[in-house]
Design an enzyme around this catalytic site. Structure first.
Site, PDB file in Angstrom:
ATOM      1  N   ASP A 339       0.836  -1.209   0.000  1.00 41.85           N
ATOM      2  CA  ASP A 339       0.000   0.000   0.000  1.00 41.85           C
ATOM      3  C   ASP A 339       0.865   1.251   0.000  1.00 41.85           C
ATOM      4  O   ASP A 339       0.455   2.293   0.507  1.00 41.85           O
ATOM      5  CB  ASP A 339      -0.891   0.016   1.245  1.00 41.85           C
ATOM      6  CG  ASP A 339      -1.697  -1.257   1.384  1.00 41.85           C
ATOM      7  OD1 ASP A 339      -2.426  -1.577   0.451  1.00 41.85           O
ATOM      8  OD2 ASP A 339      -1.563  -1.934   2.421  1.00 41.85           O
ATOM      9  N   GLY A 340       2.075   1.121  -0.509  1.00 39.84           N
ATOM     10  CA  GLY A 340       2.952   2.292  -0.563  1.00 39.84           C
ATOM     11  C   GLY A 340       4.367   1.913  -0.213  1.00 39.84           C
ATOM     12  O   GLY A 340       4.629   0.786   0.218  1.00 39.84           O
ATOM     13  N   SER A 364       2.149   6.720   0.946  1.00 45.24           N
ATOM     14  CA  SER A 364       1.433   5.851   1.868  1.00 45.24           C
ATOM     15  C   SER A 364      -0.032   5.939   1.481  1.00 45.24           C
ATOM     16  O   SER A 364      -0.637   6.995   1.606  1.00 45.24           O
ATOM     17  CB  SER A 364       1.647   6.317   3.300  1.00 45.24           C
ATOM     18  OG  SER A 364       0.774   5.625   4.145  1.00 45.24           O
ATOM     19  N   ARG A 365      -0.590   4.826   0.975  1.00 46.87           N
ATOM     20  CA  ARG A 365      -1.899   4.938   0.316  1.00 46.87           C
ATOM     21  C   ARG A 365      -3.090   4.918   1.248  1.00 46.87           C
ATOM     22  O   ARG A 365      -4.061   5.586   1.013  1.00 46.87           O
ATOM     23  CB  ARG A 365      -2.047   3.838  -0.739  1.00 46.87           C
ATOM     24  CG  ARG A 365      -1.187   4.146  -1.925  1.00 46.87           C
ATOM     25  CD  ARG A 365      -1.532   3.413  -3.171  1.00 46.87           C
ATOM     26  NE  ARG A 365      -0.428   3.593  -4.081  1.00 46.87           N
ATOM     27  CZ  ARG A 365       0.622   2.786  -4.146  1.00 46.87           C
ATOM     28  NH1 ARG A 365       0.669   1.694  -3.405  1.00 46.87           N
ATOM     29  NH2 ARG A 365       1.617   3.044  -4.957  1.00 46.87           N
ATOM     30  N   VAL A 366      -3.042   4.134   2.293  1.00 50.30           N
ATOM     31  CA  VAL A 366      -4.249   4.051   3.118  1.00 50.30           C
ATOM     32  C   VAL A 366      -4.083   4.708   4.484  1.00 50.30           C
ATOM     33  O   VAL A 366      -5.058   4.962   5.173  1.00 50.30           O
ATOM     34  CB  VAL A 366      -4.700   2.581   3.316  1.00 50.30           C
ATOM     35  CG1 VAL A 366      -5.282   2.034   2.036  1.00 50.30           C
ATOM     36  CG2 VAL A 366      -3.573   1.717   3.813  1.00 50.30           C
TER      37      VAL A 366
END
Ligand code: ATP
Ligand code: MG
Length: 506
Positions: A339-340, A364-366
């Site tokens: 997720d990143g 950092s996606r989430v």
């Protein structure tokens, strides 16, 4: 149909199945060749993929390559004393790892056997190293922060519990240090940690264990170690075993942080195994299923639904790049699975920007949704300031006239970069991080020379610890800067500024 016949048929079926099982369990094969931790066995035709085989003295192997006439076995114990002709018995068991709270504070191998010289123990259970990842309805979104104590991460690239974040960078850019800091930051919290060493040098593993012990973080950490000298089978299994141990804690509603150091080494071990077993090599000589190798591991990181206890497993896999090439095979695989990524840049590292996180190439996606409100408010546009810094510096270097607003952003960026520097093994609490961001935003650093900022902020944190611990507590508890907290921070910063000006030579 006559029910009597049905019953008889069922009984016969069951009896036959049991007989077949017993026959299978007694199946004994013979090694026809051995070398480099891998062997070939003939004469055990019904052994299944992933099944364990044992020699009479307990030496263990994993069935890994099933062919019509023979099976390829990965030894999970040193195999110097294994030779062709030795007998291996099928056990009917799949590879499993010991799971128990007693693992905390211990160093174990990929089967959960202690290798730290400490006492052995009878584990509560054995769980298979390969387990299916939770399905979509068993998960819930990432919404709670995973505090790492690293200012640049918690401010600009925040992580959440259940997230998978890759730590990526060239050799010796501080990848392991970053992950260890994140483990250290969990001391005294409810989060348990698992550190997995794959293919590292023995001395490096010993250093990590030492660091954790000295910092008081080992008691809530399990170290799963398969160093470079351990059999390739151990190196292959280690991350799955570590994940299973993490899942055991997660299943009790607890929160777990799992570090895989490193999956580049894991992929290399897998490539070695595949070549030894004569599988056809794919791109860069890795086996074609190397993506699935890591996808099925990282898929197991999640935040479980409250119905299942609400535990979480956050994964920090580490990967090594060569000459900053993040578009190489294994790094791009891992980037697409996670997720990143936190990308550590060797140029930044050499310039003294440590941790050397390249904010432009990191994401950092989430985690953003999970960032503590107080940090989110204070950090709102700092990422942009930091992202523009490099460009503005290049611009300024050519002697271009800068507009006042551009110059202000450049100065702010330079101060921000200094403020985000942090020595290793010194994770910060949220209160400290908020105070540092407050100092930047309110212009308290404007009058401090850039090369003094690290020193100034260290002073600030010390002073807050000594005189304003209650303010730090309040900031964390309230998750916002209240009027009182703001006033106290201002007061402390003003006093510090006066002192600092006095210290400066005229
Ligand atoms: P490898 O690729 O060999 O595994 P690595 O990327 O894991 O290396 P580390 O071993 O964590 O890197 O760190 C390399 C060196 O940089 C070590 O000597 C460490 O002490 C130093 N270092 C790491 N982080 C920092 C930091 N924040 N401040 C100062 N020194 C640091
Ligand atoms: Mg390292």
């Amino acid at each position: 149909m006559n029910p009597g016949i049905d019953q008889i048929r069922d009984q016969v079926r069951q009896t036959l199945a049991a007989m077949r099982w017993r026959v299978r369990r007694r199946e004994v094969g013979r090694l026809v060749s051995v070398g480099d931790g891998v062997g070939r066995v003939r004469g055990a035709p019904s052994v299944r993929f992933g099944e364990l085989l044992e020699r009479a003295d307990g030496l263990t192997g994993l069935a890994f390559d099933i062919r019509p006439r023979e099976i390829g076995v990965l030894f999970l114990d040193p195999s110097e004393h294994v030779s062709a002709g030795d007998e291996l018995r099928a056990t009917g068991r799949v590879s499993s790892v010991a799971v128990d709270d007693k693992l905390l504070g211990r160093v174990v191998d990929a089967l959960g056997r202690p290798i730290d010289g400490g006492p052995s123990f009878r584990p509560r259970a054995y769980w298979p190293t390969e387990r299916e990842a939770p399905g979509v309805i068993d998960r819930q979104p990432v919404r709670e922060p995973m505090h790492t104590g690293i200012q640049v991460v918690d401010t600009l690239l925040p992580l959440g519990r259940g997230q998978r974040e890759l730590i990526l960078g060239d050799r010796a850019t501080g990848k392991t240090s970053l992950a260890l800091d994140a483990i250290l930051a969990q001391r005294g919290s409810e989060v348990l940690c698992v550190y997995t060493a794959i293919g590292l040098r023995k001395t490096n593993v010993a250093e990590v264990v030492d660091t954790l012990a000295q910092a008081g973080a080992l008691a809530s950490t399990v170290v799963v170690a398969a160093d470079a000298e351990s059999p390739p089978g151990q190196q292959y299994l280690a991350p799955y075993a570590a994940c299973t141990i993490g899942e055991f804690f997660m299943s009790q509603g607890r929160h777990v942080l799992v570090v895989y150091d490193s999956l580049s080494n894991h992929a290399d071990a897998y490539r070695r195994i595949a070549l030894l077993l004569g599988r056809s090599p794919g791109r860069e000589a890795y086996p074609p299923d190397v993506f699935y190798l890591h996808a099925r591991l990282l898929e197991r990181a999640t935040r479980l639904h409250d119905r299942l206890g609400g535990g979480s497993l956050t994964a920090l896999p580490i990967a090594t790049t060569q000459a900053g090439n993040i578009s190489a095979y294994i790094p791009t695989n891992l980037i697409s699975i996670t997720d990143g990524q936190l990308y550590l840049d060797s140029h930044l590292f050499n310039e003294g920007v440590r941790p050397a996180v390249d904010v432009g190439l990191s994401v950092s996606r989430v985690g953003g949704k999970a960032q503590p409100r107080v940090l989110r408010t204070l950090a709102s546009d700092l990422r942009l300031v930091y992202a523009q810094l490099h460009e503005l510096e290049t611009f300024a270097r050519f002697g271009a006239e800068l507009e006042p607003e551009t110059r202000r952003r450049l100065e702010l960026g330079r101060r921000l970069r200094e403020a985000l520097k942090q020595p290793r093994l010194a994770p910060l609490r949220v209160g400290h991080q908020a105070a540092v961001l407050f100092a930047i935003r309110e212009g308290f650093l404007d009058s401090v020379p850039v090369d003094q900022i690290v020193h100034f902020l260290a002073d600030l944190r010390r002073r807050l610890d000594e005189t304003c611990a209650h303010v730090l507590d309040a900031i964390e508890r309230e998750n916002t800067l209240s009027t009182e907290s703001t006033a106290s921070l201002k007061q402390t910063l003003e006093a510090l500024q006066r002192n600092h000006v006095k210290e400066q030579p005229p």
